[in-house]
Design a protein around this motif. Sequence first.
Motif, PDB file in Angstrom:
ATOM      1  N   LEU A 106       0.830  -1.207   0.000  1.00  0.00           N
ATOM      2  CA  LEU A 106       0.000   0.000   0.000  1.00  0.00           C
ATOM      3  C   LEU A 106       0.868   1.263   0.000  1.00  0.00           C
ATOM      4  O   LEU A 106       2.030   1.221   0.414  1.00  0.00           O
ATOM      5  N   ALA A 107       0.274   2.354  -0.444  1.00  0.00           N
ATOM      6  CA  ALA A 107       0.987   3.640  -0.493  1.00  0.00           C
ATOM      7  C   ALA A 107       0.267   4.640   0.413  1.00  0.00           C
ATOM      8  O   ALA A 107      -0.955   4.680   0.434  1.00  0.00           O
ATOM      9  N   PRO A 108       1.019   5.457   1.145  1.00  0.00           N
ATOM     10  CA  PRO A 108       0.354   6.459   1.991  1.00  0.00           C
ATOM     11  C   PRO A 108      -0.333   7.534   1.142  1.00  0.00           C
ATOM     12  O   PRO A 108       0.090   7.824   0.019  1.00  0.00           O
ATOM     13  N   LEU A 109      -1.387   8.067   1.708  1.00  0.00           N
ATOM     14  CA  LEU A 109      -2.155   9.123   1.040  1.00  0.00           C
ATOM     15  C   LEU A 109      -2.337  10.259   2.041  1.00  0.00           C
ATOM     16  O   LEU A 109      -2.906  10.039   3.106  1.00  0.00           O
ATOM     17  N   ASP A 110      -1.854  11.420   1.704  1.00  0.00           N
ATOM     18  CA  ASP A 110      -2.034  12.557   2.601  1.00  0.00           C
ATOM     19  C   ASP A 110      -3.276  13.312   2.136  1.00  0.00           C
ATOM     20  O   ASP A 110      -3.196  14.212   1.316  1.00  0.00           O
ATOM     21  N   SER A 111      -4.429  12.889   2.667  1.00  0.00           N
ATOM     22  CA  SER A 111      -5.694  13.453   2.194  1.00  0.00           C
ATOM     23  C   SER A 111      -6.444  14.143   3.324  1.00  0.00           C
ATOM     24  O   SER A 111      -6.962  13.486   4.229  1.00  0.00           O
ATOM     25  N   PRO A 112      -6.544  15.464   3.282  1.00  0.00           N
ATOM     26  CA  PRO A 112      -7.323  16.176   4.297  1.00  0.00           C
ATOM     27  C   PRO A 112      -8.784  15.719   4.323  1.00  0.00           C
ATOM     28  O   PRO A 112      -9.414  15.714   5.384  1.00  0.00           O
ATOM     29  N   SER A 124      -5.258   3.835   9.218  1.00  0.00           N
ATOM     30  CA  SER A 124      -3.863   3.514   9.481  1.00  0.00           C
ATOM     31  C   SER A 124      -3.105   4.717  10.018  1.00  0.00           C
ATOM     32  O   SER A 124      -3.273   5.832   9.528  1.00  0.00           O
ATOM     33  N   SER A 125      -2.240   4.483  11.006  1.00  0.00           N
ATOM     34  CA  SER A 125      -1.409   5.587  11.512  1.00  0.00           C
ATOM     35  C   SER A 125      -0.373   5.981  10.466  1.00  0.00           C
ATOM     36  O   SER A 125       0.242   7.030  10.557  1.00  0.00           O
ATOM     37  N   LYS A 126      -0.185   5.124   9.463  1.00  0.00           N
ATOM     38  CA  LYS A 126       0.744   5.442   8.367  1.00  0.00           C
ATOM     39  C   LYS A 126      -0.001   6.038   7.158  1.00  0.00           C
ATOM     40  O   LYS A 126       0.578   6.199   6.079  1.00  0.00           O
ATOM     41  N   ASP A 127      -1.305   6.262   7.317  1.00  0.00           N
ATOM     42  CA  ASP A 127      -2.141   6.841   6.244  1.00  0.00           C
ATOM     43  C   ASP A 127      -2.182   5.976   4.989  1.00  0.00           C
ATOM     44  O   ASP A 127      -2.407   6.486   3.891  1.00  0.00           O
ATOM     45  N   ASP A 128      -1.982   4.662   5.149  1.00  0.00           N
ATOM     46  CA  ASP A 128      -2.007   3.838   3.936  1.00  0.00           C
ATOM     47  C   ASP A 128      -3.250   2.951   3.827  1.00  0.00           C
ATOM     48  O   ASP A 128      -3.362   2.180   2.876  1.00  0.00           O
ATOM     49  N   TRP A 129      -4.153   3.023   4.789  1.00  0.00           N
ATOM     50  CA  TRP A 129      -5.490   2.462   4.600  1.00  0.00           C
ATOM     51  C   TRP A 129      -6.472   3.235   5.456  1.00  0.00           C
ATOM     52  O   TRP A 129      -6.090   3.868   6.444  1.00  0.00           O
ATOM     53  N   VAL A 261     -13.521  -2.650  11.026  1.00  0.00           N
ATOM     54  CA  VAL A 261     -13.896  -1.896   9.827  1.00  0.00           C
ATOM     55  C   VAL A 261     -13.779  -2.749   8.576  1.00  0.00           C
ATOM     56  O   VAL A 261     -13.094  -3.766   8.558  1.00  0.00           O
ATOM     57  N   SER A 262     -14.451  -2.307   7.535  1.00  0.00           N
ATOM     58  CA  SER A 262     -14.003  -2.651   6.190  1.00  0.00           C
ATOM     59  C   SER A 262     -13.294  -1.387   5.722  1.00  0.00           C
ATOM     60  O   SER A 262     -13.586  -0.293   6.217  1.00  0.00           O
ATOM     61  N   GLY A 263     -12.366  -1.523   4.829  1.00  0.00           N
ATOM     62  CA  GLY A 263     -11.638  -0.329   4.423  1.00  0.00           C
ATOM     63  C   GLY A 263     -10.805  -0.576   3.188  1.00  0.00           C
ATOM     64  O   GLY A 263     -10.835  -1.674   2.609  1.00  0.00           O
ATOM     65  N   ALA A 264     -10.068   0.440   2.784  1.00  0.00           N
ATOM     66  CA  ALA A 264      -9.306   0.336   1.543  1.00  0.00           C
ATOM     67  C   ALA A 264      -8.048   1.177   1.609  1.00  0.00           C
ATOM     68  O   ALA A 264      -7.949   2.123   2.393  1.00  0.00           O
ATOM     69  N   GLY A 265      -7.103   0.804   0.760  1.00  0.00           N
ATOM     70  CA  GLY A 265      -5.872   1.580   0.639  1.00  0.00           C
ATOM     71  C   GLY A 265      -5.440   1.650  -0.817  1.00  0.00           C
ATOM     72  O   GLY A 265      -5.722   0.739  -1.612  1.00  0.00           O
ATOM     73  N   LEU A 266      -4.761   2.742  -1.127  1.00  0.00           N
ATOM     74  CA  LEU A 266      -4.165   2.909  -2.447  1.00  0.00           C
ATOM     75  C   LEU A 266      -3.005   1.924  -2.559  1.00  0.00           C
ATOM     76  O   LEU A 266      -2.237   1.764  -1.614  1.00  0.00           O
TER      77      LEU A 266
END
Length: 344
Positions: A106-112, A124-129, A261-266
């Motif tokens: 997965l890749a982190p996403l910095d999304s406000p 994710s605390s790493k912003d990847d999901w 949760v169900s969830g998703a990551g880039l």
Amino acid sequence: MSVKKSWRAVIGWPLIVCASALLFTGCSQPESDAEVITVYTARNEQLIKPLFDRFQAETGIEIRYITDNAGPLLARLKAEGKNTPADLFLTVDAGFLWQASEEGVLAPLDSPILKANIPASLRSSKDDWFGLSLRARTIIYATDRVQPGELSTYEALAEPEWNGRICLRTAKKVYNQSLVATMIKSLGEPETERIVGGWVKNLATPPYSNDIQSMEAVAAGQCDVTIVNTYYFGRLQKDNPDINLAVFWPNQSDRGVHINVSGAGLTKYAKNPAAARQLLEWLSEPEAQYLFAEANEEYPVNPAVEPSAEVKAWGDFKADNINVEAAGRLQAEAIKLMDRVGYQ
Ligand code: FE
């Protein structure tokens, strides 16, 4: 990788939805990468297709998807590496999302937008999901044999008064592994081992392979209580509105009900990260949140959105706000613990 190669790779897969062309909005070659994203999804088609169709209608971005269980999809993402056509990985359970993150797909996403719409404990605390729907794993009891006042916490089900009265789903399913993992995080390993060992001693039947069977055993009088995900209760209730079962929210005076949760990551090697991000953000917005949760009788993760009337009818509850990442981080410990106490 060229568009052409990526598309050839897509149609070569046995599970690709294109195999049944009607499920795609056509299997013609995409005109450009910018208009197509590919989702690997462990959520089944009837839950996600209406949302994907809507997104496509609103944005013109075509979504292709492959559905399978989370494990095989994750293995495939890893094996494909840079050649994967997948832009998003969508699955149930923070345990799987955490694993995907750990395995570096997965890749982190910095999304406000995602940060504003989704509470920090559900991503994710790493912003990847990012969590997209919420389910509670709670106690279901037989209304003709149990008074709600007899119930209090998950831990109390380990007490001798519940001997021969409990049914559980198998320990092999990630849902119970996640529940036990978060208990380890909150209560420590020795105490969790004592409790889960107590549950096993109190079992009325061998563990069931799914939550529905476990609730049916309670309804049929084989046991008096079980622990299941709320949406399974919703399904049972829909088919049988007068069923002799009800929801109990445990641990309301301490840490709260176990949620997941169900969830998703880039994906790390997304071919169209901008459009994939757009889909993820769109899924976190109120309109999609309601529909996404409502389709499976779940709770929206976006606190601005109310659940459906059916789900609301189960009453408000305090949820355990431990970061659901703990479910992944402590999953291996949980599996070992369950094995030690003979929970199969
Ligand atoms: Fe499920």
